[in-house]
Design an enzyme around this catalytic site. Structure first.
Site, PDB file in Angstrom:
ATOM      1  N   ARG A 148       0.828  -1.202   0.000  1.00 18.48           N
ATOM      2  CA  ARG A 148       0.000   0.000   0.000  1.00 18.48           C
ATOM      3  C   ARG A 148       0.867   1.259   0.000  1.00 18.48           C
ATOM      4  O   ARG A 148       0.629   2.201  -0.763  1.00 18.48           O
ATOM      5  CB  ARG A 148      -0.928  -0.001   1.225  1.00 18.48           C
ATOM      6  CG  ARG A 148      -2.074  -1.001   1.135  1.00 18.48           C
ATOM      7  CD  ARG A 148      -2.720  -1.239   2.507  1.00 18.48           C
ATOM      8  NE  ARG A 148      -3.964  -1.999   2.427  1.00 18.48           N
ATOM      9  CZ  ARG A 148      -4.033  -3.314   2.327  1.00 18.48           C
ATOM     10  NH1 ARG A 148      -2.918  -4.032   2.251  1.00 18.48           N
ATOM     11  NH2 ARG A 148      -5.206  -3.923   2.282  1.00 18.48           N
ATOM     12  N   GLY A 206      -2.113 -11.244  -5.824  1.00 19.18           N
ATOM     13  CA  GLY A 206      -3.533 -11.044  -6.045  1.00 19.18           C
ATOM     14  C   GLY A 206      -3.988  -9.670  -5.582  1.00 19.18           C
ATOM     15  O   GLY A 206      -4.857  -9.047  -6.194  1.00 19.18           O
ATOM     16  N   SER A 246     -11.709  -8.255   0.099  1.00 16.95           N
ATOM     17  CA  SER A 246     -11.544  -6.850   0.491  1.00 16.95           C
ATOM     18  C   SER A 246     -10.544  -6.133  -0.416  1.00 16.95           C
ATOM     19  O   SER A 246     -10.443  -4.910  -0.377  1.00 16.95           O
ATOM     20  CB  SER A 246     -11.064  -6.767   1.938  1.00 16.95           C
ATOM     21  OG  SER A 246      -9.747  -7.294   2.056  1.00 16.95           O
ATOM     22  N   GLN A 247      -9.814  -6.891  -1.231  1.00 19.57           N
ATOM     23  CA  GLN A 247      -8.695  -6.305  -1.970  1.00 19.57           C
ATOM     24  C   GLN A 247      -9.150  -5.317  -3.042  1.00 19.57           C
ATOM     25  O   GLN A 247      -8.566  -4.239  -3.189  1.00 19.57           O
ATOM     26  CB  GLN A 247      -7.849  -7.422  -2.584  1.00 19.57           C
ATOM     27  CG  GLN A 247      -7.172  -8.287  -1.525  1.00 19.57           C
ATOM     28  CD  GLN A 247      -6.400  -9.452  -2.114  1.00 19.57           C
ATOM     29  OE1 GLN A 247      -6.515  -9.771  -3.304  1.00 19.57           O
ATOM     30  NE2 GLN A 247      -5.595 -10.099  -1.286  1.00 19.57           N
ATOM     31  N   SER A 262     -12.833  -9.406   5.997  1.00 17.01           N
ATOM     32  CA  SER A 262     -11.505  -8.857   6.316  1.00 17.01           C
ATOM     33  C   SER A 262     -11.544  -7.332   6.398  1.00 17.01           C
ATOM     34  O   SER A 262     -10.739  -6.633   5.796  1.00 17.01           O
ATOM     35  CB  SER A 262     -10.479  -9.317   5.274  1.00 17.01           C
ATOM     36  OG  SER A 262     -10.405 -10.727   5.223  1.00 17.01           O
ATOM     37  N   ASP A 320      -5.490 -16.184   5.884  1.00 18.22           N
ATOM     38  CA  ASP A 320      -4.084 -16.509   5.609  1.00 18.22           C
ATOM     39  C   ASP A 320      -3.453 -17.378   6.688  1.00 18.22           C
ATOM     40  O   ASP A 320      -2.463 -18.072   6.424  1.00 18.22           O
ATOM     41  CB  ASP A 320      -3.264 -15.227   5.445  1.00 18.22           C
ATOM     42  CG  ASP A 320      -3.518 -14.551   4.106  1.00 18.22           C
ATOM     43  OD1 ASP A 320      -4.110 -15.194   3.219  1.00 18.22           O
ATOM     44  OD2 ASP A 320      -3.125 -13.377   3.944  1.00 18.22           O
ATOM     45  N   LYS A 345      -6.673 -18.807  -3.472  1.00 22.26           N
ATOM     46  CA  LYS A 345      -5.366 -18.346  -3.000  1.00 22.26           C
ATOM     47  C   LYS A 345      -4.290 -18.870  -3.967  1.00 22.26           C
ATOM     48  O   LYS A 345      -4.580 -19.261  -5.086  1.00 22.26           O
ATOM     49  CB  LYS A 345      -5.130 -18.831  -1.570  1.00 22.26           C
ATOM     50  CG  LYS A 345      -6.110 -18.246  -0.552  1.00 22.26           C
ATOM     51  CD  LYS A 345      -5.946 -16.755  -0.420  1.00 22.26           C
ATOM     52  CE  LYS A 345      -6.844 -16.177   0.659  1.00 22.26           C
ATOM     53  NZ  LYS A 345      -6.659 -14.721   0.828  1.00 22.26           N
ATOM     54  N   ARG A 363       2.068 -20.285   2.220  1.00 20.68           N
ATOM     55  CA  ARG A 363       1.471 -20.576   3.526  1.00 20.68           C
ATOM     56  C   ARG A 363       1.523 -22.075   3.841  1.00 20.68           C
ATOM     57  O   ARG A 363       1.760 -22.473   4.985  1.00 20.68           O
ATOM     58  CB  ARG A 363       0.017 -20.107   3.568  1.00 20.68           C
ATOM     59  CG  ARG A 363      -0.195 -18.648   3.187  1.00 20.68           C
ATOM     60  CD  ARG A 363       0.346 -17.677   4.191  1.00 20.68           C
ATOM     61  NE  ARG A 363       0.120 -16.292   3.762  1.00 20.68           N
ATOM     62  CZ  ARG A 363       0.721 -15.239   4.263  1.00 20.68           C
ATOM     63  NH1 ARG A 363       1.599 -15.392   5.230  1.00 20.68           N
ATOM     64  NH2 ARG A 363       0.458 -14.025   3.819  1.00 20.68           N
TER      65      ARG A 363
END
Length: 642
Positions: free
Chosen positions: A236, A303, A379-380, A405, A522, A549, A604
């Site tokens: 961000r 992503g 939420s992305q 999220s 995650d 994912k 992950r």
């Protein structure tokens, strides 16, 4: 685990015993030790190991003295409080209520110094204690023959519904073996003496002997490390800094593949990047170039960057452009993107009409609007809209239904504020309403990137199961959704010490849990591994969030657990996992299965398997360990730094 019983000791002696590296937990007999209230508080408040507070009414002299000592210990942070079955109803109610308020588990104990009652009587005592709110039931009888021990073994079989919550053994010479065998039967711990000549009860064995017997050849896991920077915050900050006309500084920056993808986008926009150790300097692109002139954007394997850049470039460019990606991103569906962007006058198309995935073509100028959107997909994309719409010529309003999220959206708003852009929001029932003033400009900023809770969750779980881990540079009041790992570990029973930007997690008797991770998907892989060492059946919700994912992570988790030898199944949005304590696995030989494993090219899953390798019967070989570099390139180096 091995609990060392401490009685007839003074404050300094108790502190010394607890501090010993080979003492992993202890019971403090407050009725037999000479301690002031201040000393009791200090012992339980400062300990980094799980402690049991025990005080028998008949030994301390009165119920009021017993209550005062137990309340002091609980208030200071005792992990367990032991109340005999015979305690009065009033004392039991007061102590158990206060213990529950302070997240202290209650042990209700029954002692018979004469014989071993019938199986029926012991079942009745056990079930009655559970029905009255006991977290753990301790049954101690006196054995006169092997048949008495058989009664206790059958008791475990008849109370499988409380697996992991019963400690039943016998005193006396016949009962010595039963003290160790409780671990085979799933007991959270057993009791030992400080030394062979300092036994609290007949038949106790010195803790050193049981340590050697239980942990023969097993080293556990200990580590101290510094958390890498949060890639979510870093991505961000990098993109926002690139869209200013000034020079921004990002402190505490550590590189990973996803962060590098963000830097490459910033460079392609015209920003100049300088990296000096952990300091990142970004000269914004607005003065010297046209960031909207890009016709092709490559987002690597991220992503988040893909979804974020769709609305952002639609605003900056206003013409057609293409977003490309690589590795697992090529096969990931971007659900909800097409429908959402149409509401803002933007068309998004993938390789075919049915599925939106990279490479994608985007056309149309982002138009400010008052729109209702479905937030259940991700939420992305919403973060991308929150970063783009303030730069438009008019104000907008977003009503997000079923938001997922939400803390990631708060992170976006927090980062926008750091660059001089304001977005308001309020929660209305199950919706979030965002008021987004237009005609705002991004300004250069100085940003301190906090540590990453996501990647560090793997180490914290390793500490909770196998030993102890301390991590620096983790902000305790973080907005990161994955900070919920702290609450999960508390619920599971781990010993946690929180200090300013430092967290320490130590092994303690674990218990099964039921948790929703819809807003923190995650960490589901490593929480699933935690469940494998929590006796009983744990349940984790949020599986629906795992399909798109780096892998179909739901399938990857269940296949990995099954191969490890852990019983599990998925039903709807929930995975159920049958766990067994580390002690039981060590004693019975039910260690996790080694062999060749697939990470499914998912960072992950690879990190989860690496933590699992600590308790594997033989080496776990992971086919693609390098995929960890996506988020945590220093993971392996940190993992082996013991």
């Amino acid at each position: 685990m091995i609990c060392t019983c401490i009685d007839h000791k003074y404050y300094s002696d108790i502190c010394e015993i607890i501090s010993r590296e080979d003492v992993e937990m202890a019971e403090i007999r407050l009725d037999r030790c000479t301690l002031s209230d201040e000393e009791i508080f200090s012992i339980f408040n400062k300990s980094r190991k799980p402690l049991i507070a025990t005080c028998r009414v008949e030994e301390c002299g009165s119920e009021s003295i017993c209550k005062k000592r137990l309340v002091t210990a609980i208030d200071a942070g005792a992990d367990f409080v032991d109340l005999e079955i015979e305690a009065s109803e009033s004392l039991s109610h007061e102590i158990m209520s206060f213990a529950s308020e302070k997240s202290c588990r209650t042990i209700r104990s029954y002692h018979n110094f004469t014989n071993t009652p019938s199986l029926e009587e012991l079942i009745q005592i056990t079930t009655s204690a559970i029905d009255k709110g006991a977290d753990i039931v301790k049954i101690v009888t006196t054995a006169h023959s092997s048949s008495d021990i058989d009664i206790l073994n059958v008791l475990y079989q008849k109370t499988k519904n409380i697996y992991g919550r019963l400690i039943a053994f016998s005193m006396g010479e016949y009962g010595i073996s039963s003290r160790f065998d409780v671990l085979v039967n799933g007991a959270p711990f057993t009791y030992c003496s400080i030394s062979t000549d300092n036994c609290v009860a007949p038949g106790q064995v010195c803790y050193k002997n049981y340590n050697a017997k239980l942990y023969d050849g097993f080293c556990g896991y200990k580590n101290i490390l510094v958390a890498p920077s949060s890639k979510s915050y870093a991505q961000r900050a990098i993109i926002l800094a690139a869209l200013t006309s000034g020079v921004s500084k990002i402190n505490n920056f550590t590189i990973c593949e996803d962060a590098m993808s963000a830097l490459n986008i910033a460079k392609s926009m015209g920003s100049v990047i300088h990296i000096d150790g952990s300091d990142l300097i970004i000269e914004g692109s607005l003065k010297k170039s046209c960031p909207g002139c890009l016709s092709v954007i490559h987002t690597g394997e991220s992503g988040f960057l893909t979804r974020m850049m769709i609305p952002l470039m639609s605003h900056l460019r206003g013409e057609s452009f293409i977003i490309t990606g690589e590795k697992t991103l090529v096969n990931r569906q971007l659900r909800g993107v097409k429908e959402t962007m149409e509401s803002f006058g933007v068309t998004v198309n993938g390789p075919n009409e049915e599925i939106v995935s990279v490479p994608i073509s985007v056309s149309g100028k982002l138009s400010p609007a008052n729109v209702e959107i479905d937030g259940s997909f991700s939420s992305q994309l919403i973060s991308g809209l929150l970063m783009s719409l303030p730069l438009a010529n008019e104000s907008s309003k977003l009503i997000v239904h079923n938001p997922k999220s939400f803390q990631y959206l708060q992170m976006t708003i927090h980062m926008l504020h750091s660059f001089g852009v304001e977005v308001g929001y309020e929660a209305l029932d199950d919706d979030i309403v965002f008021d987004i003033p237009g005609k705002q400009k991004l300004h250069e900023s100085v940003i301190d990137i906090e540590g990453d809770w996501s990647g560090c969750s793997n180490f914290l779980v390793a500490g909770a199961i196998f030993g102890n881990v301390t991590i620096n540079n983790l902000q305790n009041d973080s907005l990161q959704p994955d900070r919920i790992i702290v609450e999960i570990l508390k619920e599971a029973g781990a010993k946690i010490i929180l200090e300013k930007d430092v967290i320490s997690v130590s092994k303690a008797p674990l218990r099964s849990f039921d948790i929703s991770l819809d807003n923190a998907p995650d960490i589901i892989p490593i929480v699933a591994l935690l469940a494998a060492f929590c006796p009983g059946r744990s349940k984790i919700s949020g599986i629906d969030r795992l399909h798109d994912k780096e892998s179909n992570r739901a399938i990857a988790i269940t296949e990995a657990l099954s191969q490890l030898g852990v019983s599990n199944y998925i039903e709807g949005n929930k995975i159920s996992i049958d766990g067994e304590t580390l002690s039981s696995r060590l004693v019975s030989g039910h260690m996790l299965k080694g062999g060749s494993y697939s990470s499914f090219h998912d960072h992950r899953i690879a990190m989860m398997l690496k933590v699992a390798s600590i308790a594997a019967s033989k080496e776990i070989i992971i086919d693609d360990i390098k995929c960890i570099d996506k988020s945590f390139p220093s993971f392996l180096k940190s993992f082996y730094r013991q």
